[in-house]
Design a protein around this motif. Structure first.
Motif, PDB file in Angstrom:
ATOM      1  N   ASN A  83      49.556  91.768  28.041  1.00 51.57           N
ATOM      2  CA  ASN A  83      48.252  92.048  27.441  1.00 51.57           C
ATOM      3  C   ASN A  83      47.324  92.832  28.374  1.00 51.57           C
ATOM      4  N   LYS A  84      47.888  93.258  29.527  1.00 48.44           N
ATOM      5  CA  LYS A  84      47.146  94.040  30.522  1.00 48.44           C
ATOM      6  C   LYS A  84      45.938  93.277  31.061  1.00 48.44           C
ATOM      7  N   HIS A  85      46.127  91.972  31.250  1.00 47.39           N
ATOM      8  CA  HIS A  85      45.082  91.140  31.838  1.00 47.39           C
ATOM      9  C   HIS A  85      45.409  90.870  33.300  1.00 47.39           C
ATOM     10  N   ARG A  86      44.464  91.132  34.158  1.00 48.84           N
ATOM     11  CA  ARG A  86      44.651  90.771  35.565  1.00 48.84           C
ATOM     12  C   ARG A  86      44.318  89.294  35.745  1.00 48.84           C
ATOM     13  N   PHE A  87      44.694  88.740  36.897  1.00 47.51           N
ATOM     14  CA  PHE A  87      44.464  87.306  37.076  1.00 47.51           C
ATOM     15  C   PHE A  87      44.388  86.925  38.545  1.00 47.51           C
ATOM     16  N   LEU A  88      43.845  85.735  38.788  1.00 48.62           N
ATOM     17  CA  LEU A  88      43.876  85.079  40.098  1.00 48.62           C
ATOM     18  C   LEU A  88      44.843  83.914  40.008  1.00 48.62           C
ATOM     19  N   LEU A  89      45.711  83.782  41.007  1.00 48.89           N
ATOM     20  CA  LEU A  89      46.628  82.652  41.096  1.00 48.89           C
ATOM     21  C   LEU A  89      46.242  81.836  42.327  1.00 48.89           C
ATOM     22  N   PHE A  90      45.655  80.663  42.091  1.00 52.51           N
ATOM     23  CA  PHE A  90      45.214  79.789  43.181  1.00 52.51           C
ATOM     24  C   PHE A  90      46.327  78.838  43.592  1.00 52.51           C
ATOM     25  N   VAL A  91      46.428  78.593  44.903  1.00 53.32           N
ATOM     26  CA  VAL A  91      47.342  77.582  45.438  1.00 53.32           C
ATOM     27  C   VAL A  91      46.544  76.683  46.382  1.00 53.32           C
ATOM     28  N   PRO A  92      47.017  75.461  46.647  1.00 52.56           N
ATOM     29  CA  PRO A  92      46.206  74.518  47.430  1.00 52.56           C
ATOM     30  C   PRO A  92      46.028  74.897  48.897  1.00 52.56           C
ATOM     31  N   HIS A  93      47.097  75.359  49.563  1.00 51.92           N
ATOM     32  CA  HIS A  93      47.067  75.504  51.019  1.00 51.92           C
ATOM     33  C   HIS A  93      47.550  76.876  51.458  1.00 51.92           C
ATOM     34  N   VAL A  94      47.121  77.284  52.637  1.00 54.65           N
ATOM     35  CA  VAL A  94      47.554  78.562  53.205  1.00 54.65           C
ATOM     36  C   VAL A  94      49.077  78.614  53.304  1.00 54.65           C
ATOM     37  N   ASP A  95      49.696  77.484  53.645  1.00 60.42           N
ATOM     38  CA  ASP A  95      51.159  77.441  53.767  1.00 60.42           C
ATOM     39  C   ASP A  95      51.875  77.702  52.433  1.00 60.42           C
ATOM     40  N   ASP A  96      51.169  77.558  51.327  1.00 62.23           N
ATOM     41  CA  ASP A  96      51.774  77.820  50.017  1.00 62.23           C
ATOM     42  C   ASP A  96      51.786  79.308  49.666  1.00 62.23           C
ATOM     43  N   LEU A  97      50.966  80.092  50.343  1.00 62.33           N
ATOM     44  CA  LEU A  97      50.803  81.499  49.973  1.00 62.33           C
ATOM     45  C   LEU A  97      52.101  82.293  50.099  1.00 62.33           C
ATOM     46  N   ALA A  98      52.756  82.206  51.274  1.00 61.02           N
ATOM     47  CA  ALA A  98      53.942  83.032  51.524  1.00 61.02           C
ATOM     48  C   ALA A  98      55.094  82.711  50.569  1.00 61.02           C
ATOM     49  N   PRO A  99      55.475  81.422  50.381  1.00 60.14           N
ATOM     50  CA  PRO A  99      56.585  81.155  49.451  1.00 60.14           C
ATOM     51  C   PRO A  99      56.270  81.546  48.008  1.00 60.14           C
ATOM     52  N   VAL A 100      55.030  81.346  47.566  1.00 65.20           N
ATOM     53  CA  VAL A 100      54.667  81.754  46.207  1.00 65.20           C
ATOM     54  C   VAL A 100      54.719  83.280  46.092  1.00 65.20           C
ATOM     55  N   ALA A 101      54.266  83.982  47.132  1.00 63.38           N
ATOM     56  CA  ALA A 101      54.320  85.449  47.125  1.00 63.38           C
ATOM     57  C   ALA A 101      55.759  85.943  47.076  1.00 63.38           C
ATOM     58  N   ARG A 102      56.666  85.294  47.828  1.00 66.95           N
ATOM     59  CA  ARG A 102      58.083  85.700  47.799  1.00 66.95           C
ATOM     60  C   ARG A 102      58.669  85.525  46.406  1.00 66.95           C
ATOM     61  N   ALA A 103      58.342  84.402  45.766  1.00 69.31           N
ATOM     62  CA  ALA A 103      58.844  84.157  44.409  1.00 69.31           C
ATOM     63  C   ALA A 103      58.298  85.202  43.434  1.00 69.31           C
ATOM     64  N   CYS A 104      57.028  85.562  43.598  1.00 62.92           N
ATOM     65  CA  CYS A 104      56.422  86.556  42.706  1.00 62.92           C
ATOM     66  C   CYS A 104      57.052  87.934  42.908  1.00 62.92           C
ATOM     67  N   ARG A 105      57.350  88.279  44.166  1.00 69.09           N
ATOM     68  CA  ARG A 105      57.995  89.575  44.418  1.00 69.09           C
ATOM     69  C   ARG A 105      59.365  89.635  43.760  1.00 69.09           C
ATOM     70  N   ARG A 106      60.075  88.517  43.780  1.00 64.63           N
ATOM     71  CA  ARG A 106      61.419  88.484  43.198  1.00 64.63           C
ATOM     72  C   ARG A 106      61.371  88.532  41.678  1.00 64.63           C
ATOM     73  N   LEU A 107      60.385  87.845  41.089  1.00 63.85           N
ATOM     74  CA  LEU A 107      60.359  87.688  39.634  1.00 63.85           C
ATOM     75  C   LEU A 107      59.456  88.691  38.918  1.00 63.85           C
ATOM     76  N   LEU A 108      58.528  89.308  39.656  1.00 70.46           N
ATOM     77  CA  LEU A 108      57.536  90.173  39.024  1.00 70.46           C
ATOM     78  C   LEU A 108      57.542  91.560  39.656  1.00 70.46           C
ATOM     79  N   ALA A 109      58.706  92.150  39.712  1.00 63.85           N
ATOM     80  CA  ALA A 109      58.866  93.473  40.319  1.00 63.85           C
ATOM     81  C   ALA A 109      57.977  94.490  39.609  1.00 63.85           C
TER      82      ALA A 109
END
Length: 446
Positions: free
Chosen positions: A306-332
């Motif tokens: 739908n061409k909507h941008r978004f913010l994805l919040f995570v609880p801790h700084v340590d969560d940022l890198a693994p969530v980013a890796r998953a997004c790179r793999r799944l949301l090319a």
């Protein structure tokens, strides 16, 4: 220094190295009070045991506000009482926007109390247009040659407010003060600053406005609360702005110690987007394997479609890198980055999101308030984590639906379990929306 640099301020001077007596108009004030067991800093009002504040030769310093320059018994403060030496240029208000009937009613109440230098609270939902509602009060007080400050606990908020206020009050000299600034201080009628910078002022402002008053670090800091009271003239007024006032503030309202103006609808008249809750009991395990909860991935794909941008919040700084890796793999193909409080490129990344350089940001709670990205969705992974207070979750949810073009927006909370912080956030938004519906029915009568 120019004498105007001392107006309404306490400027730290090393008294030992001072070779010349200051101008007779400059008052010399002490920096630290020394008692039998403790020392008390006159800048931040913090008491420290002598053994923790000791310097050689029987001198003492304050370790609590050292980030603003070390205050010690070797120093003095230079101060000149605020003279309000301003030239008013017409028109004071160069903003030509229009308030809604409810906003106009709230603005009229706020303006009346600013003129009377009262202590007051503007309790308005996120996205209600609080900034625009203070324009009338600012214009009236600036026209009376009053000195005014608008302070926020967060640099991001100051950086967003400054250009908006420059545009709205084009004839007024203003300054912006925060820890990362490069421009030197100058005497100005309107000051936009972080709440830490208030520690440098003393009986300077006829009216002080504190935005996001419930935000860290102001809400948890007696020193910053002391600074806000010291920065205002004895006859001055304070206006607090927030969507989520503390229990203490609510108690002051009930005891009629704090005047209140309440607005439960956003500027475009729409209700707050409701929170949708999704169960994701083992989301961290999934993320470490390069996956995302299926419902989260589906929601992201819907936003992209739908061409909507978004913010994805995570609880801790340590969560940022693994969530980013998953997004790179799944949301090319999608453009995104991570951001957190100590990120050296934080301000650049936030501006990049404003400039549509990213489809989304993965962020900690640093973006829970004070920033506006139009027409976005808000997704929170691990919303039940104890790092997220109820107030923080309400503020996070309030990032969505801030545009009249898209006043809805999807707010999704992914949780491992049903916990109190999420339940209370849902309840609070539902309560605000009930009040909002009543206000919608009043609009036709205004």
């Amino acid at each position: 220094m120019d004498k105007s640099d001392y107006y309404g301020r306490r400027v730290l001077v090393n008294w030992v190295d001072q070779q010349q007596k200051p101008d007779s108009a400059i008052k010399i004030l002490p920096t630290i009070a020394v008692s039998t067991q403790t020392v008390r800093c006159y800048r931040c009002n913090t008491e420290t045991p002598k053994r923790l504040a000791a310097l050689p030769n029987g001198e003492y310093y304050c370790p609590h506000c050292i980030n603003l320059g070390r205050v010690s018994t070797l120093d003095k403060f230079y101060h000149v009482p605020e003279p309000n030496q301003f030239t008013v240029k017409e028109p004071v208000l160069s903003w030509h926007g229009q308030l809604s009937p409810l906003q106009a009613r709230a603005a009229k109440q706020v303006t009346s109390r600013m003129k009377g230098h009262q202590r007051q609270l503007l309790w308005a939902v996120t996205g209600a247009g609080k900034t625009e509602m203070i324009f009338l009060g600012l214009a009236v007080c600036l026209a009376r040659r009053e000195r005014i400050a608008i302070a926020s606990p967060r640099v991001d908020v100051c950086l967003e407010l400054y250009p908006r206020l420059q545009a709205a009050f084009a004839s007024t000299d203003m300054a912006i003060l925060h820890a990362h600034q490069e421009l030197p201080y100058h005497y100005a009628q309107l000051t936009i600053c972080t709440t830490h910078q208030l520690l440098r002022f003393y009986h300077a402002f006829d009216n002080l406005i504190i935005d996001e008053v419930d935000a860290f670090p102001f809400a948890a800091s007696p020193a910053l609360f002391f600074a806000s009271r010291q920065a205002v003239k004895k006859t001055g007024g304070i206006l607090y702005l927030t969507a989520t006032p503390s229990a203490g503030m609510i108690k002051q309202v009930r005891r009629q110690q704090l005047a209140v103006t309440y607005l439960p609808l956003r500027y475009h008249g729409a209700l707050l987007p409701i929170i949708h809750r999704y169960l994701a009991p083992r989301w961290r395990r999934q993320v470490k394997k390069g996956a995302l909860p299926a419902s989260l991935l589906h929601r992201i794909q819907l936003a992209v479609a739908n061409k909507h941008r978004f913010l994805l919040f995570v609880p801790h700084v340590d969560d940022l890198a693994p969530v980013a890796r998953a997004c790179r793999r799944l949301l090319a193909g999608l453009k995104f980055t991570t951001v957190h409080a100590n990120d050296p490129h934080r301000l650049t990344k936030v501006q990049g999101m404003r400039d549509h350089q990213y489809n989304f940001l993965i962020t900690t709670s640093i973006l829970e308030r004070g920033v506006t990205f139009p027409e976005i969705d808000v997704l929170v992974l691990g919303a039940d984590d104890e790092i997220f207070s109820t107030a923080a979750l309400v503020q996070i949810a309030g990032r969505a639906g801030r545009s009249a073009k898209r006043p809805t927006g999807h707010v999704g909370f992914w949780v491992s379990a049903h916990r109190k912080n999420v339940q209370q956030a849902i309840r609070q938004i539902n309560t605000m929306n009930r009040k909002g519906r009543r206000c919608q029915s009043e609009v036709s009568h205004l």
